[in-house]
Design an enzyme around this catalytic site. Structure first.
Site, PDB file in Angstrom:
ATOM      1  N   ASP A  71      -6.077  -6.735   5.014  1.00  0.00           N
ATOM      2  CA  ASP A  71      -7.185  -6.304   4.175  1.00  0.00           C
ATOM      3  C   ASP A  71      -8.033  -7.517   3.802  1.00  0.00           C
ATOM      4  O   ASP A  71      -9.270  -7.509   3.912  1.00  0.00           O
ATOM      5  CB  ASP A  71      -6.596  -5.640   2.915  1.00  0.00           C
ATOM      6  N   TYR A  87       0.819  -1.213   0.000  1.00  0.00           N
ATOM      7  CA  TYR A  87       0.000   0.000   0.000  1.00  0.00           C
ATOM      8  C   TYR A  87       0.855   1.265   0.000  1.00  0.00           C
ATOM      9  O   TYR A  87       0.312   2.361  -0.063  1.00  0.00           O
ATOM     10  CB  TYR A  87      -0.950   0.008   1.206  1.00  0.00           C
TER      11      TYR A  87
END
Ligand code: NAP
Length: 499
Positions: free
Chosen positions: A244, A140
């Protein structure tokens, strides 16, 4: 000034400022639901409405988070937000990720527990876990490159400091909430330096929490175990991408995204949101389940020290689910109920408000997730003194090269380019050694990594690297260079498959 407006003014003066971002798609509907309930519970909050997401992108602000919104968050330090749409394609970053990064909310806390009136395959087993996801690092970081027109590369960044912060957070949360186990979930068996660093830090810190059982599981096994036997999990701490995925998995175990709440915590700042996205197909229809954001706002109230109101709202949600008088479409669909006559978002919200002050019959305790205001501040040990004592040595260089040549032909050419300082140790393609030939047939993607190491007994200099690159660039297109270093004698790089 009359008495009534004087008392309203006094209340406003005491009110807690919170930035509220309605967001995209179903966002405004669920945010309205949560703020109505909080207001009905009598919590004095001064909502500062702010924009972010699709509309901001459309206005030409490529960050998706305008300055006025940043200013508001700087002031309030607490955000309740609806989901923000992420444009798919090149150029624009996710406004969600931007918000998390701007305010360094490094801990993403996602509880998943069995809810009354929400039947699942696991009903009655008592699932009650919290996933603590590192929120800033990993893939990310969004550092990606096209190395050739057809080879894309993304960098996975894991730092010791980032790992220490989130692992400390997970252990502290477990301790505070009287939980008995923290599971660290990584892919350290494959990604030995990145995920491996996370695992090492976990193993280093675990002895500081002797009352808490600490275990490590490989992330794919965690996914498997979560489906097979989810009640074995208590607190799970993991890196960003793993977290996630498994937190969505965890919400699927307890009724789906309509029920999954989350908080993003930094140092003295927090952003609360549902796990789900903007669900565009339901936008504006008043049919979406607002429970996820309502429960996220419960986490927010605990963070703000409004525990009584948080408990009251949580209990009212549980009563509403338990009694089943207002069943939202998603739940009706899941349970084979009457979808056509399901409760609207507004109807569900009204029912929760009506149930304020009532206690659920089937759920004995409230789960006190994340009153992060009592978070223990970690003491960092990352001053220059830590780094001064670590011996580094330049031991070689990896050079990425775009080439139409076969591995053998390219390897033969590069072998003569090391000069007297460097020798070609190997050539690899997508992580597998292809030169010197090993008999393996590897499908060429026209992109190789040449690993050059110091010639026997030779200490490398910067000039050796520059000289090598000069010679390579006369005949080949190199795309990236990585120094190979050792730290206190340990190699700071991995080997290729077959090296
Ligand atoms: P999504 O918006 O989460 O929706 C996926 C599906 O999940 C929905 O179609 C619906 O399933 C179900 N769902 C989601 N929220 C629900 C709720 N409150 N109640 C009941 N069901 C719910 O995921 P997406 O369609 O992949 O993403 C849409 C946009 O949201 C994208 O632009 C994405 O980038 C963004 N997003 C934002 C955030 C955030 O702001 N933190 C997070 C994730 C995604 P059914 O179709 O089965 O009814």
């Amino acid at each position: 000034m009359d008495r009534e407006s004087a008392s309203t003014d006094a209340k406003q003066a005491r009110a807690i400022p919170v930035t509220v971002i309605p967001g995209d798609g179903v966002g405004p509907e669920i945010v309205r639901s949560a703020t109505r309930i909080i207001d009905a519970a009598g919590v004095p909050i001064a909502w500062e409405e702010a924009l972010a997401g699709a509309e901001v992108f459309r206005r030409g602000d490529s960050s998706g988070v305008p300055h006025e919104t940043r200013d508001s968050i700087e002031r309030t330090r607490v955000v309740l937000k609806g989901p923000l749409e992420t444009p798919v394609g090149f150029g624009e970053k996710s406004a969600n990720v931007t918000l998390r990064k701007l305010f360094e909310t490094y801990a993403n806390v996602r509880p998943a527990r069995e809810l009354p009136g929400v039947p699942t395959r696991y009903s009655g087993e008592g699932i009650d876990m919290i996933i603590v996801r590192e929120n800033l690092e990993d893939l990310y970081a969004g550092i990606e490159h096209l190395e050739t027109p057809d080879v894309a590369q993304g960098l996975k960044i894991i730092t010791r400091k980032g790992s220490e912060k989130i692992i400390r957070y997970a252990f502290e949360l477990a301790r505070r909430e009287g939980r008995s186990k923290v599971t660290c979930a990584t892919k350290a068996n494959i990604m030995k330096l990145t995920e491996g660093m996370f695992k090492h830090v976990f193993e280093e810190m675990a002895p500081e929490y002797p009352e808490i059982q600490a275990e490590h599981l490989i992330i794919d096994n965690v996914a498997h175990q979560m489906v097979k036997n989810p009640t074995q999990f208590d607190v799970i701490v993991t890196t960003n991408l793993n977290g996630d995925i498994i937190s969505d998995l965890a919400s699927g175990l307890v009724g789906g995204l309509g029920f999954a709440s989350s908080g993003n915590y930094g140092d003295g700042i927090a952003i609360f949101e549902a796990v789900h996205g903007s669900a565009p197909k339901y936008a504006g229809k008043d049919v979406i389940n607002p429970t996820a954001l309502i429960l996220s706002s419960v986490m927010m109230l605990r963070y703000l020290g409004q525990s009584a109101a948080a408990d009251a709202i949580e209990q009212a949600v549980l009563v509403t689910l338990e009694e089943g008088r207002a069943v939202t479409q998603d739940l009706a669909r899941q349970t084979g109920g009457d979808v056509e006559h399901a409760a609207s978002t507004t109807g569900f919200t009204d029912q929760v408000i009506a149930n304020l002050g009532r206690q659920p019959a089937s759920v004995p305790v409230s789960v006190r997730v994340s009153d992060a205001s009592v978070e223990r501040r970690p003491e960092w040990t990352y001053g220059p003194e830590r780094y001064a004592g670590i011996a580094r040595e330049l031991v070689g260089v990896d050079v990425m090269i775009e080439s139409d040549l076969s591995a053998e032909a390219l390897g033969d050419e590069l072998s003569g380019m090391g000069g007297d300082a460097l020798r070609l140790a190997m050539l690899e393609s997508r992580g597998t050694k292809v030169y010197p030939p090993s008999g393996l047939t590897v499908d060429s993607v026209r992109w190789y990594r040449g690993r050059f190491v110091a010639a026997e007994g030779r200490a490398l200099t910067e000039a050796d690297l520059v000289g090598l690159l000069g010679r390579i660039s006369e005949r080949h297109r190199w795309t990236e260079v990585l120094r190979l270093q050792s730290f206190d004698g340990e190699p700071g790089f991995t080997k290729a498959q077959g090296e």
